[in-house]
Scaffold this active site. Structure first.
Site, PDB file in Angstrom:
ATOM      1  N   SER A 114       0.821  -1.224   0.000  1.00 33.67           N
ATOM      2  CA  SER A 114       0.000   0.000   0.000  1.00 33.67           C
ATOM      3  C   SER A 114       0.852   1.271   0.000  1.00 33.67           C
ATOM      4  O   SER A 114       0.324   2.369  -0.130  1.00 33.67           O
ATOM      5  CB  SER A 114      -0.939   0.014   1.206  1.00 33.67           C
ATOM      6  OG  SER A 114      -0.191   0.145   2.401  1.00 33.67           O
ATOM      7  N   ASN A 115       2.168   1.134   0.153  1.00 29.28           N
ATOM      8  CA  ASN A 115       3.055   2.298   0.084  1.00 29.28           C
ATOM      9  C   ASN A 115       3.313   2.734  -1.363  1.00 29.28           C
ATOM     10  O   ASN A 115       3.649   3.888  -1.627  1.00 29.28           O
ATOM     11  CB  ASN A 115       4.434   1.990   0.687  1.00 29.28           C
ATOM     12  CG  ASN A 115       4.390   1.573   2.143  1.00 29.28           C
ATOM     13  OD1 ASN A 115       5.209   0.786   2.577  1.00 29.28           O
ATOM     14  ND2 ASN A 115       3.447   2.096   2.905  1.00 29.28           N
ATOM     15  N   LEU A 116       3.197   1.777  -2.279  1.00 26.74           N
ATOM     16  CA  LEU A 116       3.740   2.005  -3.622  1.00 26.74           C
ATOM     17  C   LEU A 116       2.933   2.981  -4.476  1.00 26.74           C
ATOM     18  O   LEU A 116       3.414   3.446  -5.499  1.00 26.74           O
ATOM     19  CB  LEU A 116       3.900   0.661  -4.357  1.00 26.74           C
ATOM     20  CG  LEU A 116       4.814  -0.341  -3.637  1.00 26.74           C
ATOM     21  CD1 LEU A 116       4.904  -1.635  -4.424  1.00 26.74           C
ATOM     22  CD2 LEU A 116       6.206   0.238  -3.419  1.00 26.74           C
ATOM     23  N   GLN A 117       1.724   3.315  -4.028  1.00 29.22           N
ATOM     24  CA  GLN A 117       0.903   4.291  -4.740  1.00 29.22           C
ATOM     25  C   GLN A 117       1.562   5.666  -4.706  1.00 29.22           C
ATOM     26  O   GLN A 117       1.276   6.529  -5.506  1.00 29.22           O
ATOM     27  CB  GLN A 117      -0.500   4.286  -4.087  1.00 29.22           C
ATOM     28  CG  GLN A 117      -1.395   5.471  -4.372  1.00 29.22           C
ATOM     29  CD  GLN A 117      -1.447   6.439  -3.189  1.00 29.22           C
ATOM     30  OE1 GLN A 117      -0.607   6.382  -2.297  1.00 29.22           O
ATOM     31  NE2 GLN A 117      -2.431   7.315  -3.197  1.00 29.22           N
ATOM     32  N   LYS A 124      12.567  -0.184   4.589  1.00 29.08           N
ATOM     33  CA  LYS A 124      12.494   0.999   3.722  1.00 29.08           C
ATOM     34  C   LYS A 124      13.866   1.627   3.546  1.00 29.08           C
ATOM     35  O   LYS A 124      14.196   2.141   2.476  1.00 29.08           O
ATOM     36  CB  LYS A 124      11.503   2.018   4.295  1.00 29.08           C
ATOM     37  CG  LYS A 124      10.049   1.629   4.072  1.00 29.08           C
ATOM     38  CD  LYS A 124       9.124   2.786   4.399  1.00 29.08           C
ATOM     39  CE  LYS A 124       7.677   2.368   4.158  1.00 29.08           C
ATOM     40  NZ  LYS A 124       6.729   3.425   4.564  1.00 29.08           N
ATOM     41  N   ASN A 176       3.666  12.327  11.305  1.00 30.36           N
ATOM     42  CA  ASN A 176       2.908  12.515  12.546  1.00 30.36           C
ATOM     43  C   ASN A 176       3.444  13.722  13.321  1.00 30.36           C
ATOM     44  O   ASN A 176       4.602  14.121  13.170  1.00 30.36           O
ATOM     45  CB  ASN A 176       2.991  11.246  13.400  1.00 30.36           C
ATOM     46  CG  ASN A 176       4.415  10.906  13.758  1.00 30.36           C
ATOM     47  OD1 ASN A 176       4.953  11.387  14.749  1.00 30.36           O
ATOM     48  ND2 ASN A 176       5.075  10.101  12.937  1.00 30.36           N
ATOM     49  N   CYS A 188      -2.969  10.173   6.645  1.00 29.90           N
ATOM     50  CA  CYS A 188      -3.155   9.856   5.227  1.00 29.90           C
ATOM     51  C   CYS A 188      -3.858   8.519   5.056  1.00 29.90           C
ATOM     52  O   CYS A 188      -4.581   8.304   4.085  1.00 29.90           O
ATOM     53  CB  CYS A 188      -1.811   9.846   4.509  1.00 29.90           C
ATOM     54  SG  CYS A 188      -1.142  11.496   4.272  1.00 29.90           S
ATOM     55  N   CYS A 231     -14.349  -1.048  12.458  1.00 30.10           N
ATOM     56  CA  CYS A 231     -13.603  -0.118  11.595  1.00 30.10           C
ATOM     57  C   CYS A 231     -12.552  -0.939  10.859  1.00 30.10           C
ATOM     58  O   CYS A 231     -12.717  -2.140  10.659  1.00 30.10           O
ATOM     59  CB  CYS A 231     -12.985   0.998  12.416  1.00 30.10           C
ATOM     60  SG  CYS A 231     -11.776   0.420  13.619  1.00 30.10           S
TER      61      CYS A 231
END
Lengths: 519, 93
Positions: free
Chosen positions: A166-169, A183, A236, A293, A475
């Protein structure tokens, strides 16, 4: 190669050095301007012994690091090069810093070398400089790539996370092939591929009050005992205040940025005694009021844009182009209207210089929580907070709905139920009213099929749920559900009626229905 | 005496969302004494109920008057034609 017309100017330097295999031995610095009239001066060398060129004046042009280079050479500089008497011992001392551009670097940076405000002196300053980037995420990705490409000699990366799909967007420094890799390592590989001439140092750890000073003071040489410039690639508030205070204590300039949805901000803080983050935001917003985000979403290209702006500021700081920096100005960018704006920031006369680092998690969690927490270990608390929404295989800060949630003080007398128990209970005839407290956009991605209503957790009111009967609240990862339950209890709902789905829909996917997508 | 001035208000991030998705609006600010940033916050809270909890809290929404940040705790006077930006703090990266 003989007989090429030699021209004055940086191109000439590049050409000259490329022609001469032993050029570096001509002097201890590699910076020379060969000029004078632009006449053709063929170099007569066989390339065996160190060549001597008595007829060509050699003059160092590098300037002291941090000084702005004049945009055009003075007439004297242009003509004096041919004058052998122009050698000056003071020049030698001035540039005796061991930083030289190799032939390969001269070729690589040629577009910088011809640029008046960078030039050879600026490029050497970049090579000598050290920049610490905190966070190799959305902001860090583009910033790190451009800093590496620009030839910033020493680059440090702080990040404790590993690459998630989900980071790659948006985190373009990473790739599908590095999913699961740290990372830091993923970024380092890509940077070295872009520019093998830069020295990349990685810190696979959290940037906390305990680690900050050691990392910032991790110098590259006797002349650079600590990092020169710091880049905020964090996601943050606690880390932003920590960076601010640490840089205030050490007197380091830092380049701030923050993004959300379609908007971004960027500013340069603590540059030459200029304003800092506490002048923009003296106190953090109440916990949980600002979506992250992961919760609010972010246009993928937005942090890339802001990271590029940060890299631009860093390079200007290193080049000594202080006049045009975003010091005392916060640049705002709205991608929906494609408008840039700015807010002037004045240094608050009441602000005192930071003298020590504090517990920033507690500081940003609000007074109530700070009292409860005392001086608990910030890093541990952060991991704990994130655990609920963290994807399997590692805590990823930006997958946490809000860094502060879960720290909120509220009633927790309501029930909690794990997915397996919940399914058993449902199979046994339990039929609660089911409320999804995520954003509607998240509900569109995936939802429990028996959901009755969708109301974002911040907006949940008593009249959103039936007057009687049990209510199952869920949630993404369980944190916002908890908050919604607390909120309802605070609004007078009987806590015994409320059930929060532990681990949210992510844990449901993992334990009950692997066919569901994860996001 | 009371004063009335009309200012242009720009909404950013969550402030825009809370105001119903509008990017800007002309707002009339009335106050018994002077029209100022505090009176503007109250006016906005009345006009946009969803924005109330945000705009009344200085730590939740920063104001910038004519591109100058209004420091927390300060109240600045408004004059006709001023532009005030509502900038909620953001932290994403």
């Amino acid at each position: 190669m003989m007989g090429l017309p030699w021209r004055a100017g940086p191109f000439c330097v590049a050409s000259a050095l490329l022609l001469l295999p032993n050029a570096a031995s001509l002097s201890r610095t590699s910076v020379v301007v060969v000029g004078g009239g632009g006449a053709s001066r063929p170099a007569t060398t066989t390339g065996v012994a160190a060549p001597r060129y008595p007829e060509i004046g050699l003059r160092r042009t590098g300037r002291r690091r941090g000084r702005r280079r004049r945009s055009a050479p003075s007439p004297r500089a242009a003509t004096a090069a041919a004058d052998d008497d122009d050698h000056d011992d003071r020049d030698h001392d001035q540039y005796d810093d061991g930083v030289e551009l190799t032939n390969a670097e001269i070729s690589r940076y040629s577009r910088h070398l011809v640029l008046g405000d960078v030039g050879v002196a600026g490029q050497r300053a970049l090579k000598k400089s050290s920049v610490l980037v905190i966070g190799a995420g959305g902001l860090g990705s583009s910033c790190l790539l451009y800093l590496a490409a620009a030839g910033v000699g020493h680059i440090g990366i702080v990040d404790a996370d590993s690459v998630d799909e989900s980071n790659l967007q948006r985190q373009i420094i990473h790739g599908t092939s590095t999913i699961g890799t740290s990372k830091c390592e993923s970024a380092r590989r890509r940077m070295i591929d872009v520019n093998p001439h830069v020295d990349v140092r990685v810190y696979e750890e959290e940037f906390t009050s305990e680690t900050a000073m050691r990392i910032l003071g991790d110098g590259f040489s006797a002349s650079t005992p600590r990092y020169d410039v710091v880049v905020d690639g964090s996601d943050n508030f606690p880390t932003k205040y920590l960076i601010n205070d640490a840089c205030d204590i050490l007197g380091l300039p830092w380049v701030y940025s923050a993004v959300l949805a379609f908007e971004g901000q960027v500013s340069t803080f603590n540059h030459d005694g200029g304003p800092n983050y506490r002048d923009l935001l003296p106190a953090p917003p109440p916990p949980g009021d600002v979506p992250s985000c992961a919760e609010g979403g972010v246009l993928g290209v937005l942090p890339g844009t802001m990271g590029c702006l940060q890299a631009t500021e860093v390079i200007k700081i290193v080049l000594g182009m202080g006049g045009g920096l975003l010091s005392g100005r916060c640049l705002t960018y709205d991608a929906t209207t494609m408008k840039f704006g700015e807010i002037g920031i004045a240094r608050s006369p009441n602000r005192k210089r930071a003298v020590e680092l504090i517990d920033y998690q507690g500081f940003c969690a609000g007074p109530k929580v700070a009292q409860q927490r005392g001086t608990a270990n910030a890093a541990a608390a952060r991991v704990e907070d994130g655990a609920d929404d963290a994807p399997a295989g590692g805590r990823t800060m930006d997958e946490v709905p809000s860094s502060d949630e879960g720290l909120l003080v509220g009633s927790d007398d309501f029930n909690s139920i794990g997915p397996t128990d919940c399914l058993d209970k449902l199979a046994g005839g339990w039929s609660p009213w089911v409320l999804d407290v995520r954003m509607r956009s998240e509900n569109d991605i995936v939802a429990l099929p028996f959901t009755d209503a969708v109301v974002p957790h911040r907006e949940v009111r008593r009249d959103h749920i039936p007057k009687d009967g049990e209510v199952l609240i869920y949630c993404k990862g369980g944190v916002r559900g908890k908050k919604a339950c607390s909120r309802l209890v605070g609004l007078g709902v009987d806590p015994r009626r409320l059930y929060n789905l532990e681990g949210g829909i992510l844990r449901w996917q993992k334990e009950i229905d692997p066919q569901m997508p994860r996001y | 005496m009371s004063s009335i001035v009309t200012v242009r208000v720009l909404f950013f991030a969550s402030a825009r969302e809370a105001a119903g998705g509008i990017a800007s609006a002309s707002i009339e600010v009335k106050n018994l004494e002077d029209a100022n940033t505090k009176a503007l916050r109250t006016t906005l809270a009345q006009l946009y109920p969803k924005l109330a909890s945000l705009v009344l809290d200085e730590e939740n929404i920063t104001l910038a008057l004519n591109e100058e940040y209004v420091p927390v705790g300060e109240v600045w006077k408004l004059k006709e034609g001023d532009t005030v930006a509502l900038i909620p703090p953001i932290s994403g990266g």
